[in-house]
Scaffold this motif. Structure first.
Motif, PDB file in Angstrom:
ATOM      1  N   TRP A 140       0.827  -1.202   0.000  1.00 27.70           N
ATOM      2  CA  TRP A 140       0.000   0.000   0.000  1.00 27.70           C
ATOM      3  C   TRP A 140       0.864   1.256   0.000  1.00 27.70           C
ATOM      4  CZ3 TRP A 140      -5.284   0.547  -0.327  1.00 27.70           C
ATOM      5  CH2 TRP A 140      -6.038  -0.626  -0.235  1.00 27.70           C
ATOM      6  N   LEU A 141       0.386   2.294  -0.696  1.00 25.87           N
ATOM      7  CA  LEU A 141       1.005   3.604  -0.600  1.00 25.87           C
ATOM      8  C   LEU A 141       0.760   4.164   0.796  1.00 25.87           C
ATOM      9  CD1 LEU A 141      -0.098   5.097  -4.050  1.00 25.87           C
ATOM     10  CD2 LEU A 141       2.077   3.972  -3.480  1.00 25.87           C
ATOM     11  N   SER A 142       1.585   5.094   1.218  1.00 29.85           N
ATOM     12  CA  SER A 142       1.508   5.586   2.596  1.00 29.85           C
ATOM     13  C   SER A 142       0.210   6.309   2.909  1.00 29.85           C
ATOM     14  CB  SER A 142       2.695   6.505   2.889  1.00 29.85           C
ATOM     15  OG  SER A 142       3.904   5.779   2.799  1.00 29.85           O
ATOM     16  N   ASP A 143      -0.440   6.908   1.880  1.00 26.91           N
ATOM     17  CA  ASP A 143      -1.709   7.601   2.127  1.00 26.91           C
ATOM     18  C   ASP A 143      -2.920   6.691   1.925  1.00 26.91           C
ATOM     19  OD1 ASP A 143      -1.812   7.272  -0.609  1.00 26.91           O
ATOM     20  OD2 ASP A 143      -1.894   9.407  -1.092  1.00 26.91           O
ATOM     21  N   ASN A 144      -2.662   5.398   1.678  1.00 28.45           N
ATOM     22  CA  ASN A 144      -3.723   4.393   1.520  1.00 28.45           C
ATOM     23  C   ASN A 144      -4.632   4.639   0.327  1.00 28.45           C
ATOM     24  OD1 ASN A 144      -2.964   2.959   3.908  1.00 28.45           O
ATOM     25  ND2 ASN A 144      -3.964   4.549   5.116  1.00 28.45           N
ATOM     26  N   SER A 145      -4.173   5.456  -0.610  1.00 29.72           N
ATOM     27  CA  SER A 145      -4.991   5.755  -1.790  1.00 29.72           C
ATOM     28  C   SER A 145      -4.941   4.636  -2.826  1.00 29.72           C
ATOM     29  CB  SER A 145      -4.515   7.055  -2.445  1.00 29.72           C
ATOM     30  OG  SER A 145      -3.178   6.924  -2.906  1.00 29.72           O
ATOM     31  N   GLY A 146      -3.988   3.736  -2.691  1.00 32.48           N
ATOM     32  CA  GLY A 146      -3.836   2.635  -3.638  1.00 32.48           C
ATOM     33  C   GLY A 146      -2.669   1.763  -3.235  1.00 32.48           C
ATOM     34  N   PHE A 147      -2.356   0.808  -4.083  1.00 32.76           N
ATOM     35  CA  PHE A 147      -1.268  -0.118  -3.771  1.00 32.76           C
ATOM     36  C   PHE A 147      -0.474  -0.445  -5.027  1.00 32.76           C
ATOM     37  CE2 PHE A 147      -5.228  -2.552  -4.319  1.00 32.76           C
ATOM     38  CZ  PHE A 147      -4.901  -3.380  -5.377  1.00 32.76           C
ATOM     39  N   ILE A 177      13.174  -2.986  -6.271  1.00 32.57           N
ATOM     40  CA  ILE A 177      14.069  -4.147  -6.178  1.00 32.57           C
ATOM     41  C   ILE A 177      13.985  -4.962  -7.454  1.00 32.57           C
ATOM     42  CG2 ILE A 177      14.559  -6.270  -4.892  1.00 32.57           C
ATOM     43  CD1 ILE A 177      13.207  -4.862  -2.454  1.00 32.57           C
ATOM     44  N   ILE A 178      15.139  -5.302  -8.011  1.00 31.86           N
ATOM     45  CA  ILE A 178      15.194  -6.174  -9.184  1.00 31.86           C
ATOM     46  C   ILE A 178      15.213  -7.602  -8.667  1.00 31.86           C
ATOM     47  CG2 ILE A 178      16.366  -6.698 -11.338  1.00 31.86           C
ATOM     48  CD1 ILE A 178      15.384  -3.796 -11.046  1.00 31.86           C
ATOM     49  N   GLY A 179      14.042  -8.200  -8.555  1.00 30.81           N
ATOM     50  CA  GLY A 179      13.899  -9.486  -7.890  1.00 30.81           C
ATOM     51  C   GLY A 179      14.077 -10.669  -8.817  1.00 30.81           C
ATOM     52  N   GLY A 180      14.167 -11.827  -8.205  1.00 31.87           N
ATOM     53  CA  GLY A 180      14.333 -13.089  -8.925  1.00 31.87           C
ATOM     54  C   GLY A 180      14.743 -14.154  -7.940  1.00 31.87           C
ATOM     55  N   VAL A 181      15.651 -15.034  -8.359  1.00 32.23           N
ATOM     56  CA  VAL A 181      16.065 -16.122  -7.483  1.00 32.23           C
ATOM     57  C   VAL A 181      17.454 -15.904  -6.909  1.00 32.23           C
ATOM     58  CG1 VAL A 181      14.641 -17.753  -8.750  1.00 32.23           C
ATOM     59  CG2 VAL A 181      17.037 -17.497  -9.381  1.00 32.23           C
ATOM     60  N   SER A 182      18.037 -14.736  -7.111  1.00 29.06           N
ATOM     61  CA  SER A 182      19.379 -14.469  -6.611  1.00 29.06           C
ATOM     62  C   SER A 182      19.359 -14.231  -5.096  1.00 29.06           C
ATOM     63  CB  SER A 182      19.973 -13.241  -7.297  1.00 29.06           C
ATOM     64  OG  SER A 182      20.024 -13.418  -8.696  1.00 29.06           O
ATOM     65  N   SER A 183      20.494 -14.477  -4.454  1.00 31.91           N
ATOM     66  CA  SER A 183      20.603 -14.224  -3.014  1.00 31.91           C
ATOM     67  C   SER A 183      20.535 -12.741  -2.703  1.00 31.91           C
ATOM     68  CB  SER A 183      21.929 -14.792  -2.487  1.00 31.91           C
ATOM     69  OG  SER A 183      21.989 -16.176  -2.664  1.00 31.91           O
ATOM     70  N   PHE A 184      21.084 -11.925  -3.601  1.00 31.10           N
ATOM     71  CA  PHE A 184      21.103 -10.480  -3.403  1.00 31.10           C
ATOM     72  C   PHE A 184      20.582  -9.808  -4.670  1.00 31.10           C
ATOM     73  CE2 PHE A 184      24.670 -12.435  -1.141  1.00 31.10           C
ATOM     74  CZ  PHE A 184      24.353 -12.114   0.166  1.00 31.10           C
ATOM     75  N   ASP A 185      20.047  -8.597  -4.519  1.00 34.41           N
ATOM     76  CA  ASP A 185      19.421  -7.915  -5.649  1.00 34.41           C
ATOM     77  C   ASP A 185      19.967  -6.498  -5.808  1.00 34.41           C
ATOM     78  OD1 ASP A 185      17.494 -10.077  -6.015  1.00 34.41           O
ATOM     79  OD2 ASP A 185      16.504  -9.307  -4.208  1.00 34.41           O
ATOM     80  N   ASP A 186      19.872  -5.983  -7.039  1.00 34.08           N
ATOM     81  CA  ASP A 186      20.048  -4.552  -7.245  1.00 34.08           C
ATOM     82  C   ASP A 186      18.853  -3.852  -6.608  1.00 34.08           C
ATOM     83  OD1 ASP A 186      22.269  -5.152  -8.729  1.00 34.08           O
ATOM     84  OD2 ASP A 186      21.422  -4.599 -10.665  1.00 34.08           O
ATOM     85  N   MET A 187      19.116  -2.718  -5.951  1.00 35.74           N
ATOM     86  CA  MET A 187      18.047  -2.019  -5.242  1.00 35.74           C
ATOM     87  C   MET A 187      18.104  -0.527  -5.567  1.00 35.74           C
ATOM     88  SD  MET A 187      17.189  -2.158  -1.122  1.00 35.74           S
ATOM     89  CE  MET A 187      17.410  -3.938  -1.146  1.00 35.74           C
ATOM     90  N   TYR A 188      16.933   0.044  -5.813  1.00 37.61           N
ATOM     91  CA  TYR A 188      16.807   1.465  -6.111  1.00 37.61           C
ATOM     92  C   TYR A 188      15.966   2.132  -5.032  1.00 37.61           C
ATOM     93  CZ  TYR A 188      18.614   0.353 -10.771  1.00 37.61           C
ATOM     94  OH  TYR A 188      19.401  -0.067 -11.817  1.00 37.61           O
ATOM     95  N   ILE A 189      16.031   3.467  -4.972  1.00 38.06           N
ATOM     96  CA  ILE A 189      15.295   4.207  -3.944  1.00 38.06           C
ATOM     97  C   ILE A 189      14.678   5.462  -4.562  1.00 38.06           C
ATOM     98  CG2 ILE A 189      17.313   5.559  -3.196  1.00 38.06           C
ATOM     99  CD1 ILE A 189      16.239   5.215  -0.295  1.00 38.06           C
ATOM    100  N   LYS A 190      13.566   5.888  -3.986  1.00 38.79           N
ATOM    101  CA  LYS A 190      12.859   7.058  -4.509  1.00 38.79           C
ATOM    102  C   LYS A 190      12.004   7.653  -3.394  1.00 38.79           C
ATOM    103  CE  LYS A 190       9.828   8.172  -8.482  1.00 38.79           C
ATOM    104  NZ  LYS A 190      10.733   8.886  -9.388  1.00 38.79           N
ATOM    105  N   GLU A 191      11.971   8.991  -3.324  1.00 43.41           N
ATOM    106  CA  GLU A 191      11.055   9.632  -2.385  1.00 43.41           C
ATOM    107  C   GLU A 191       9.624   9.353  -2.853  1.00 43.41           C
ATOM    108  OE1 GLU A 191      13.687  11.102  -3.667  1.00 43.41           O
ATOM    109  OE2 GLU A 191      14.941  11.497  -1.902  1.00 43.41           O
ATOM    110  N   GLU A 192       8.776   8.948  -1.937  1.00 42.18           N
ATOM    111  CA  GLU A 192       7.429   8.530  -2.331  1.00 42.18           C
ATOM    112  C   GLU A 192       6.633   9.671  -2.963  1.00 42.18           C
ATOM    113  OE1 GLU A 192       3.505   6.167  -0.612  1.00 42.18           O
ATOM    114  OE2 GLU A 192       5.187   6.598   0.727  1.00 42.18           O
ATOM    115  N   ASN A 193       6.867  10.911  -2.518  1.00 37.77           N
ATOM    116  CA  ASN A 193       6.094  12.025  -3.074  1.00 37.77           C
ATOM    117  C   ASN A 193       6.493  12.372  -4.503  1.00 37.77           C
ATOM    118  OD1 ASN A 193       8.521  13.345  -2.694  1.00 37.77           O
ATOM    119  ND2 ASN A 193       7.807  14.615  -0.995  1.00 37.77           N
ATOM    120  N   THR A 194       7.538  11.695  -5.034  1.00 32.69           N
ATOM    121  CA  THR A 194       7.940  11.887  -6.437  1.00 32.69           C
ATOM    122  C   THR A 194       7.689  10.634  -7.266  1.00 32.69           C
ATOM    123  OG1 THR A 194      10.240  11.153  -6.126  1.00 32.69           O
ATOM    124  CG2 THR A 194       9.756  13.471  -5.661  1.00 32.69           C
ATOM    125  N   LEU A 195       6.874   9.733  -6.747  1.00 35.04           N
ATOM    126  CA  LEU A 195       6.695   8.434  -7.399  1.00 35.04           C
ATOM    127  C   LEU A 195       6.258   8.563  -8.851  1.00 35.04           C
ATOM    128  CD1 LEU A 195       6.586   5.343  -7.293  1.00 35.04           C
ATOM    129  CD2 LEU A 195       4.261   5.524  -6.379  1.00 35.04           C
TER     130      LEU A 195
END
Length: 679
Positions: A156-163, A231-249
């Motif tokens: 869910w988004l932090s304002d509960n407006s969607g997911f 997160i770039i997910g899959g079956v790997s033990s570790f993943d590439d990870m990105y970050i973003k301020e939620e208000n700029t989604l």
């Protein structure tokens, strides 16, 4: 047998149907099988009901799935507080009057006012998501389709407006594009679900490096920290990870920033003020807990909060108002709880010894810590931990289960030397009065892939093997994560033979020490555990009397052309690289079947709807085994045309039947007098 890969060929379909009809007919004629099913059903009825998948909000609301003993389709329930009256929130049988759907995942919003409910047909992972309003129990307009929350989850988004959910363009497991080019999409409550609001994908985000087989996840770990993680997910033990301020989604002017790469070996992150707290595997195979700045993170030389342990693997942590709590496990079977604050670390004594524990908090602004404990012979127990008073209070919703058959069961935790001298953890579950006279039926079980921890699990159906006088031996082989990431990599791609050689060594140990003998041994492997069991069987057919394989991966040279096969390359390898081709060939049970060899009795089961291991994979193995086998032991292939992977979405009774099939087959073949075929 490549022709068996063509599931549009009517001769192939007819052969699969004939195999299934014959196999299930044989199984139904085993004496004792129906008694096992009746026993499982009786235990279920005596419980009255079963509650699982409990979630609670920061203000104390509870959500959970519940099934009465006579119900095949669990329902979603709600309580405003733990002591409040129970309210039926959603009954999945009402979703369609044409086909039966069941809840495979649900997620309340941050305030507990709405719940996203994911529904799927029996045997299928493709899902549809609806939203239920808690106050009225009404289903809100709009259905989100083409989802697989079993992989992508719901956030869910932090304002509960969607997911955010994972949109899957192709949901047919038989399509070559199945599970490819997936996208993280936001659904706003009340909007048109057909208009995809893409926020993290190969198409929408050129700044993110994504392969077609990668799963782009978006996670919102805390509604108050202001950040989302890609997160770039899959079956790997570790993943590439990105970050973003939620208000700029939704802003193209603020792209996702790379936070860490696979090589940084970051396993979990949480935001604390202006810092990131994370689990690191960098120069720490058993992991450490570290801290770094969120704006300019340093994953090479971060501040180390909790150092790597010598004989324990750090498995998880949670942040609370009272400090940081973390868990460790030794050999995958001995779990411990710890507290860290102001550079001081101490172990917290659990109410009972536990093979595995799971901790959850409401975040760094709350004192709450929820602890669940489990083991091989103890059902999962939930506690709330009070840090100030150092006390645990019981929080179980389920009636207490008492199994008189289990009262004399004990678990031995030992380590045995493998083929190369490496010590392998082995859990031996047996009656305390059992004698070492080489006369005990022993069922070996293992997995050993993807770095999975192999933590103890409570399964009363499986424990019935011990009730019948047998021993259950669970081998924590290499390829799993029981001893950390190095343990995983020691049974991975070119080192994969250690996985089944560890199992063989455990079997030989049990025979040598007088627990059992080859005429009384059985082995069971499921999914990727089919590599372990299939290769143990083909390398040492003399060592096992019976083999059970459930939705097993047996034809690894053809793994990457199967559903999710491109993703599995990360774990097992590709035929396009010489060394990895040779590794895949070595772990391919189908290619190791020898003409004229005397093989053990074998039961293979699979589902036509399997979206992970295509039915033609075990089919080729069975066809070749039936032709090549020189013994008179049965080779059965139980094909179920309504099943998915390893019985996913089965009703309780259907699961009871699957356990009874596997156990009664192994008991029959190892000579149990109560499990011989009827006339």
């Amino acid at each position: 047998y490549r022709n068996l890969e063509n599931l549009k060929d009517s001769t192939v379909i007819n052969w699969l149907k004939q195999q299934g009809t014959y196999a299930f007919d044989v199984l139904q004629h085993i004496s004792g099988r129906q008694e096992l099913i009746d026993k499982f059903i009786g235990s279920d009825i005596n419980k009255g009901f079963s509650i699982y998948n409990i979630k609670n909000t920061v203000d104390g609301q509870y959500f959970y799935m519940k099934a009465l003993s006579h119900e095949d389709n669990p329902k979603l329930y709600y309580r405003a507080t733990k002591s409040s009256p129970e309210i039926l929130l959603y009954d999945p049988s009402l979703y369609s009057n044409k086909e039966e759907y069941q809840v495979n995942l649900y997620k309340p919003d941050w305030n507990g006012e709405k719940v996203a409910v994911s529904l799927s047909k029996k045997g299928e992972e493709a899902s549809e998501i609806i939203v239920v309003e808690v106050a009225t129990t009404k289903v809100l307009p709009g259905i989100v389709k083409n989802c697989t929350p079993s992989i992508g989850k719901i956030h869910w988004l932090s304002d509960n407006s969607g997911f955010v959910y994972l949109h899957v363009p192709v949901i047919d497991p038989n399509d070559p594009d199945y599970w490819l080019n997936t996208r993280a999409v936001v659904y706003k409550i009340g909007s048109d679900s057909k208009k995809l609001n893409d926020v993290f994908s190969k198409i929408n985000n050129p700044e993110v490096f994504l392969n077609p087989e990668d799963f782009p996840y978006v996670r919102n770990y805390d509604p108050n920290d202001g950040y989302l993680f890609g997160i770039i997910g899959g079956v790997s033990s570790f993943d590439d990870m990105y970050i973003k301020e939620e208000n700029t989604l939704f802003s193209k002017k603020s792209p996702w920033r790379l936070l860490c790469k696979q090589a940084d070996k970051v396993k979990k992150v949480r935001v604390y003020n202006d810092s990131l707290i994370f689990i690191s595997g960098k120069n720490a195979s058993k992991f450490k807990i570290c801290k770094t700045a969120i704006k300019n993170p340093d994953f090479d030389t971060p501040e180390v909060l909790v150092s790597e342990k010598k004989d324990q693997v750090i498995t998880d942590f949670e942040l609370t108002k009272d400090g940081l709590f973390f868990t460790t496990v030794r050999n995958g079977v001995e779990a411990r709880l710890h507290h860290f604050k102001d550079a001081k670390e101490k172990e917290i004594k659990l109410p009972n010894p536990s093979g595995g524990i799971l901790i959850r908090s409401k975040g760094p602004d709350y004192s709450s810590l929820r602890v669940s404990c489990n083991g091989y012979i103890n059902a999962t127990t939930y506690y709330n931990y009070d840090f100030l008073n150092n006390t645990f209070s019981l929080e179980n919703f389920n009636p207490k289960s008492e199994f008189s058959d289990f009262k004399n069961f004990i678990v031995e935790e030992i380590e045995i030397p493998s083929h190369d001298g490496v010590l392998v953890p082995l859990s031996i579950i047996r009656d305390k009065n059992l004698k070492k006279n080489n006369a005990n039926r022993t069922l070996f079980f293992g997995y050993g892939s993807y770095g999975a921890g192999g933590n103890p699990f409570y399964d009363p159906n499986l424990l019935s093997w011990v009730s019948e006088g047998g021993i259950l031996a669970i081998a924590h082989v290499r390829g799993g994560g029981e001893k950390g990431e190095a343990w995983h990599k020691a049974g991975y791609k070119t080192t994969k033979p250690n996985t089944w050689k560890d199992m063989i060594a455990c079997t030989e140990y049990m025979i040598k020490e007088g627990y059992t003998s080859p005429e009384l041994t059985a082995i069971w492997g499921s999914s990727a555990g089919g590599i372990l069991a299939g290769r143990a069987m083909t390398e040492r057919p003399d060592l096992y009397k019976a083999v059970v394989l459930t939705s097993p991966a047996l034809n690894m040279l053809r793994c990457e052309v199967q559903p999710n096969g491109q993703n599995s390359i990360k774990e097992f390898g590709t035929v396009k690289i010489k060394e990895e081709f040779e590794a895949l060939l070595e772990m391919d049970s189908y290619h190791h079947i020898k003409k004229g060899e005397k093989y053990p009795a074998t039961l293979v089961t699979g589902g036509m709807k399997d979206g992970r291991v295509a039915i033609w994979d075990p089919a080729k193995f069975v066809a070749r085994l039936q032709t090549s086998n020189a013994s008179d032991h049965p080779i059965l292939f139980g094909v179920n045309f309504e099943d998915g992977h390893a019985g996913i979405g089965n009703t309780p009774v259907e699961l009871f039947e699957k356990y009874a099939d596997a156990l009664s087959f192994a008991l029959w073949q190892t000579g149990h007098p109560d499990y011989q075929p009827k006339e």
